[in-house]
Design an enzyme around this catalytic site. Structure first.
Site, short mmCIF file in Angstrom:
data_model
loop_
_atom_site.label_atom_id
_atom_site.label_comp_id
_atom_site.label_asym_id
_atom_site.label_seq_id
_atom_site.Cartn_x
_atom_site.Cartn_y
_atom_site.Cartn_z
N GLY A 131 47.05 32.66 38.25
CA GLY A 131 45.63 32.32 38.32
C GLY A 131 45.02 32.05 36.95
O GLY A 131 44.25 31.09 36.78
N THR A 132 45.34 32.87 35.99
CA THR A 132 44.74 32.72 34.66
C THR A 132 45.10 31.37 34.06
O THR A 132 44.25 30.65 33.52
CB THR A 132 45.21 33.87 33.74
N CYS A 154 36.03 46.98 29.05
CA CYS A 154 35.90 47.79 27.84
C CYS A 154 35.76 46.88 26.63
O CYS A 154 36.62 46.04 26.39
CB CYS A 154 37.13 48.66 27.70
N ASN A 194 35.60 38.22 43.15
CA ASN A 194 36.53 39.35 43.21
C ASN A 194 35.84 40.71 43.19
O ASN A 194 36.44 41.70 43.57
CB ASN A 194 37.54 39.27 42.06
N GLN A 219 40.93 34.84 45.24
CA GLN A 219 40.54 35.91 46.17
C GLN A 219 40.36 35.39 47.59
O GLN A 219 40.40 36.18 48.53
CB GLN A 219 39.23 36.55 45.69
N HIS A 251 50.49 36.65 43.44
CA HIS A 251 50.54 38.10 43.71
C HIS A 251 49.39 38.59 44.57
O HIS A 251 49.45 39.68 45.15
CB HIS A 251 50.67 38.91 42.41
N THR A 300 59.89 25.05 32.02
CA THR A 300 60.90 25.14 33.09
C THR A 300 60.36 25.94 34.26
O THR A 300 59.76 26.99 34.08
CB THR A 300 62.17 25.83 32.53
#
Ligand code: PLP
Length: 382
Positions: free
Chosen positions: A57-58, A320, A142, A170, A192, A228
């Site tokens: 996704g990123t 954070c 999300n 999502q 995932h 690849t």
């Protein structure tokens, strides 16, 4: 990992070829990749040539946001604008801010209502006022689970000839994801999140829409994404997508019932608890497995730890920064104040959730909230 996806992965690992090689082992691996591409295209009602495999996704979000911007900004000059919602995942938000800082992009943040829904009139105004390189609005959020009116957004973008990217990480498997019906130019998927392996995903990219590559090299994936291909991971990803789409409506109905029981139980047993996000608990306006609450007077992080000790996993959505937890940017974009945002938690229900899990949350939450609120008021005392 989903059993069927793991099985497909194991079978594909028997092959040793590189899908880019011309020898027979390479051709066998290529066949696996192309079958996976067709399976994903069929599940999502799009063309196989639109499927660009990535590492997840990123990467897909970065490719869409930067690639669409670069391919159009060259002719737009300094006025090239990115339109985005402020509740995007960091995989979209950060590339948008990076383009603003390093590439001179103008950014127009879209207004959202208290439930996190994008204001379509604001989008219409933004589309006509600026030289727009792309619009990016996630299919479903999300943190608070709000599902956006993606078909309407896509129609507005099409009418002005602007590419529309949507992050469906999502949404896939939770709500219907029909790419042809929606008509988005680029759609991000991650394996995932649907029970496939980590480290693989796709950008479904309309072949007619030009994109400047982010990764240069061997020219794989129509020269849009070099590198690849991991044939076993791609095969397992395709199996997981197929499964997610086939079982979406049954899954959504089951998980929605559990979620609604949990929302009712939490609101009844925790005084002052507030449900955040859309109140469309019966329909498609909210992800079926999402429940997001504010517990006034509590620090979300303290509550999360107390719940963790009681065997309940949840998430605050805070990030954070320099060791200090920052309140969720999603809640702040909804107009929630910092203190309220800090007292918020998300519970996600999925394939393995049961009524016993819901009962456990309803049993352990009230005393945990009481303790967290006492700790919070002791800290605030002068
Ligand atoms: N977009 C959304 C909405 C997400 O929820 C996530 C991950 O949780 C991502 C993007 C990033 O996907 P990946 O973990 O495959 O890089």
């Amino acid at each position: 990992m989903l059993a069927a996806a793991r099985q497909r992965w194991l079978e594909a690992t028997e092959l040793v070829g590189n899908p880019s090689s011309l020898h027979s082992a390479g051709r066998a691996a290529r066949r696996i990749v192309e079958e996976a591409r067709e399976q994903i295209a069929e599940a999502l009602d799009t063309r196989p040539s639109a499927v660009i495999f990535t590492s997840g996704g990123t990467e897909s979000d970065n490719l869409a946001v930067k690639g669409l911007f670069w391919s159009r900004a060259a002719t737009m000059g300094e006025s090239a604008t990115v339109i985005a919602s402020g509740i995007e995942h960091h995989a979209v938000l950060d590339p948008v801010e990076w383009l603003e800082k390093h590439e001179g992009a103008r950014v127009r943040w879209l207004q959202v209502d208290a439930a996190g829904r994008v204001d379509l009139e604001d989008l219409e105004r933004a589309l006509t006022a600026d030289a727009v390189s792309l619009v990016t609005v996630m299919w479903a959020n999300n943190e608070i689970g709000t599902v956006q009116p993606v078909a309407e957004i896509a129609a507005l973008c099409r009418a002005t000839g602007v590419p529309f990217h949507t992050d469906a990480v999502q949404a896939l498997g939770q709500v219907p994801v029909d790419i042809h019906a929606v008509g988005a130019s680029a759609v991000t998927l991650s394996s995932h999140k649907v029970g496939g392996p980590f480290g693989v995903g796709a950008l479904i990219l309309d072949p007619a829409v030009p994109v400047t590559p982010v990764l240069h090299g061997g020219g794989q994936e129509r020269d849009v994404r070099s590198g690849t291909l991991d044939a076993p991971a791609i095969a397992a990803f395709a199996e997981a997508v197929h499964h997610a789409v086939q079982h979406q409506s049954l899954h959504a109905a089951q998980v929605r019932d559990l979620r609604n029981a949990m929302v009712a139980g939490v609101l009844a047993s925790v005084p002052g608890a507030v449900l955040n996000g859309s109140d469309d608990l019966a329909g498609g306006g909210r992800l079926p497995g999402n429940a997001h609450f504010t517990f006034p007077g509590c620090e979300g992080d303290a509550l999360l730890m107390l719940l963790d000790a009681a065997g309940v996993d949840c998430s605050t959505g805070s990030a954070c920064t320099a060791g200090i937890p920052e309140p969720s940017h999603v809640l702040l974009a909804l107009g929630v104040d910092e203190q309220t945002a800090r007292g918020s938690l998300r519970f996600s229900l999925g394939r393995t959730s049961t009524q016993a899990d819901v009962d456990r949350v309803i049993a352990v939450l009230p005393p945990a909230v009481e303790r967290a609120a006492r700790a919070g008021s002791a800290r605030r005392r002068p």
